[in-house]
Scaffold this motif. Structure first.
Motif, short mmCIF file in Angstrom:
data_model
loop_
_atom_site.label_atom_id
_atom_site.label_comp_id
_atom_site.label_asym_id
_atom_site.label_seq_id
_atom_site.Cartn_x
_atom_site.Cartn_y
_atom_site.Cartn_z
N VAL A 35 0.85 -1.19 0.00
CA VAL A 35 0.00 0.00 0.00
C VAL A 35 0.89 1.24 0.00
N ARG A 36 0.60 2.16 -0.88
CA ARG A 36 1.42 3.37 -0.96
C ARG A 36 0.58 4.53 -1.48
N ASN A 37 1.04 5.73 -1.15
CA ASN A 37 0.48 6.96 -1.70
C ASN A 37 -1.02 7.09 -1.44
N VAL A 38 -1.37 7.16 -0.16
CA VAL A 38 -2.76 7.35 0.25
C VAL A 38 -2.85 8.53 1.20
N THR A 39 -3.76 9.44 0.94
CA THR A 39 -4.05 10.56 1.83
C THR A 39 -5.42 10.38 2.43
N VAL A 40 -5.50 10.37 3.76
CA VAL A 40 -6.77 10.29 4.49
C VAL A 40 -6.86 11.54 5.34
N ASP A 41 -7.63 12.51 4.92
CA ASP A 41 -7.60 13.83 5.54
C ASP A 41 -9.00 14.34 5.84
N HIS A 42 -9.21 14.82 7.06
CA HIS A 42 -10.41 15.57 7.44
C HIS A 42 -11.69 14.79 7.16
N ASN A 43 -11.75 13.55 7.66
CA ASN A 43 -12.93 12.72 7.54
C ASN A 43 -13.56 12.46 8.91
N TRP A 44 -14.86 12.16 8.91
CA TRP A 44 -15.57 11.64 10.08
C TRP A 44 -15.62 10.13 9.89
N ILE A 45 -14.97 9.37 10.81
CA ILE A 45 -14.77 7.94 10.63
C ILE A 45 -15.34 7.21 11.84
N ALA A 46 -16.18 6.21 11.62
CA ALA A 46 -16.80 5.50 12.74
C ALA A 46 -17.08 4.05 12.37
N GLY A 47 -16.76 3.14 13.30
CA GLY A 47 -17.16 1.75 13.17
C GLY A 47 -16.13 0.86 12.53
N GLY A 48 -16.49 -0.42 12.42
CA GLY A 48 -15.59 -1.45 11.94
C GLY A 48 -14.94 -2.17 13.12
N ALA A 49 -14.16 -3.21 12.82
CA ALA A 49 -13.37 -3.87 13.85
C ALA A 49 -12.32 -2.88 14.36
N TYR A 50 -11.52 -2.34 13.45
CA TYR A 50 -10.75 -1.14 13.67
C TYR A 50 -11.28 -0.09 12.72
N ALA A 51 -11.35 1.15 13.15
CA ALA A 51 -11.88 2.19 12.28
C ALA A 51 -11.00 2.38 11.05
N LEU A 52 -9.68 2.23 11.24
CA LEU A 52 -8.74 2.41 10.12
C LEU A 52 -7.70 1.31 10.14
N TYR A 53 -7.52 0.66 9.01
CA TYR A 53 -6.39 -0.25 8.79
C TYR A 53 -5.38 0.53 7.94
N GLY A 54 -4.14 0.67 8.47
CA GLY A 54 -3.21 1.64 7.92
C GLY A 54 -2.22 1.17 6.89
N GLY A 55 -2.35 -0.02 6.35
CA GLY A 55 -1.49 -0.44 5.26
C GLY A 55 -0.48 -1.50 5.61
N ALA A 56 -0.09 -1.63 6.89
CA ALA A 56 0.78 -2.70 7.37
C ALA A 56 2.21 -2.54 6.88
N THR A 57 3.01 -3.61 7.05
CA THR A 57 4.43 -3.59 6.73
C THR A 57 4.66 -3.20 5.27
N GLY A 58 5.60 -2.29 5.07
CA GLY A 58 5.95 -1.87 3.71
C GLY A 58 5.18 -0.68 3.21
N ALA A 59 4.12 -0.28 3.91
CA ALA A 59 3.32 0.85 3.44
C ALA A 59 4.12 2.14 3.49
N THR A 60 4.05 2.92 2.44
CA THR A 60 4.78 4.18 2.36
C THR A 60 3.87 5.27 1.79
N GLY A 61 4.19 6.51 2.13
CA GLY A 61 3.43 7.63 1.60
C GLY A 61 1.99 7.67 2.09
N ILE A 62 1.75 7.19 3.33
CA ILE A 62 0.40 7.19 3.89
C ILE A 62 0.27 8.38 4.83
N LYS A 63 -0.59 9.30 4.52
CA LYS A 63 -0.77 10.51 5.32
C LYS A 63 -2.18 10.50 5.91
N VAL A 64 -2.25 10.43 7.25
CA VAL A 64 -3.53 10.41 7.96
C VAL A 64 -3.56 11.65 8.84
#
Length: 368
Positions: free
Chosen positions: A291-320
């Motif tokens: 997973v790479r090059n993802v922008t998650v900005d200024h959202n209302w986020i609710a629910g799920g097992a985890y609200a956000l899964y962030g890409g795991a090992t190797g993920a780069t360019g992820i801006k939350v």
């Protein structure tokens, strides 16, 4: 957590043919017009999508027409389980939010069509003409796009297919704006479920903006795209053809993307129970690659097992950044925690300004 993100084989024939070109006209007014967002516009400034109801106009002729230019880019947080995010016990100076609309996030009033619609029982329709614009349609069926620069605007789609709208490989330029995308519960091909509201099977960006999305298992599925100002709610759990609860997400990416995925200023709700396949409100999974090059900005986020899964090992360019993780379903936003699989050491990864809806800041815990 494993994820199945591939599209299953489509059952049943798709209706072939080209969409006819019809004239588009709107006149009269049923309410005060928003000067920053005329009904004729393909896109609207983000300032017009912060809880203000869209205008409604008297019926005009709905159909397809030559595309017009669109410009502008939209503007743009409990105790937790081990391995999840932690929230500090001391409130941050940011204000608490009682609801998405109270803090300017999208809801039913600021998304969906702005004009009356004309019924079109298209069934599962293939779109094959470049530059097609579908506007003012109330579609019973789905759209399978084998063309470039297709725009769906001010429309409603009620699908019982694998998707509401799907972009096929090799095609580009799909935009879905001011549209309601929903499904028929119990009538979908995946053992009664409908998997995707919008699916991007290709390698080009898809724009989804100011849309009201509900009743799908994985609502917005893409590796690259511009997802902004949408209201995603009432995700529908179902037991899939494999006899398992389908994992549900409001936004999902399977990794391996070559472009940029931007998720900005959306309300993303996943109320699915933990025993009914809940996955994330935003799921960035490395199922198909890094997973790479993802922008998650200024959202209302609710629910799920985890609200956000962030890409795991190797993920780069992820801006939350600057997101509100709501506690409306769980004390930590997700049932097990706020964020999982965050790669803090990844190049270009950034976590900043994120908080729970009661104002407490959120920081991811180190990955196990």
């Amino acid at each position: 957590m494993s994820r199945r993100t591939g599209l299953a084989r489509v059952a049943g024939p798709l209706l072939a043919g080209l969409l006819a070109v019809l004239a588009t006209a709107c006149s009269g007014s049923a309410g005060p017009a928003r000067p920053d967002c005329p009904d004729s516009a393909l896109t609207c400034p983000a300032s017009g999508s912060t809880g203000t109801p869209g205008t409604r106009r008297t019926p005009g002729t709905a159909g397809t027409a030559a595309p017009t230019a669109a410009t502008g880019t939209p503007s743009g947080p409990g105790a937790t389980a081990p391995g999840s995010s932690g929230a500090s016990g001391k409130p941050a100076p940011q204000a608490a939010c009682a609801s998405p609309a109270a803090c300017g996030f999208p809801d039913a009033r600021s998304t969906g069509p702005r004009i009356p619609l004309t019924p079109h029982r298209t069934g599962n329709l293939s779109v094959r003409e470049n530059g097609t614009v579908i506007r003012g349609w109330d579609i019973t069926g789905s759209l399978d796009v084998y063309a470039d620069d297709v725009t769906v605007i001010d429309t409603r789609i009620t699908s019982a297919n694998w998707w509401g709208v799907n972009l096929r490989p090799g095609h580009k330029g799909l935009r879905i704006l001011h549209t309601t995308i929903t499904a028929v519960p119990g009538k979908g091909p995946d053992n009664g479920g409908v998997d995707y509201a919008v699916s991007n099977m290709g390698t080009s960006s898809v724009e989804v903006g100011w849309c009201d999305v509900s009743v799908f298992g994985d609502a917005l599925s893409m590796g690259q795209g511009d997802i902004h100002d949408n209201y995603v709610h009432d995700i529908a759990p179902f037991v899939n053809q494999s006899g398992e609860w389908q994992h549900t997400n409001a936004v999902i990416s399977g990794g391996g993307n070559t472009g940029h995925l931007v998720v900005r200023h959306n309300t993303l709700l996943n109320p699915t129970g933990l025993k009914q396949g809940a996955s994330g409100s935003i799921g960035l999974f490395a199922d198909a690659g890094v997973v790479r090059n993802v922008t998650v900005d200024h959202n209302w986020i609710a629910g799920g097992a985890y609200a956000l899964y962030g890409g795991a090992t190797g993920a780069t360019g992820i801006k939350v950044t600057n997101n509100v993780f709501s506690t409306q379903y769980h004390p930590a936003s997700g049932g097990y925690g706020t964020v999982a699989h965050w790669n803090a050491d990844g190049a270009g990864n950034e976590w900043r300004g994120n908080r729970l809806s009661d104002g407490r800041p959120v920081q991811p815990e180190p990955s196990p």
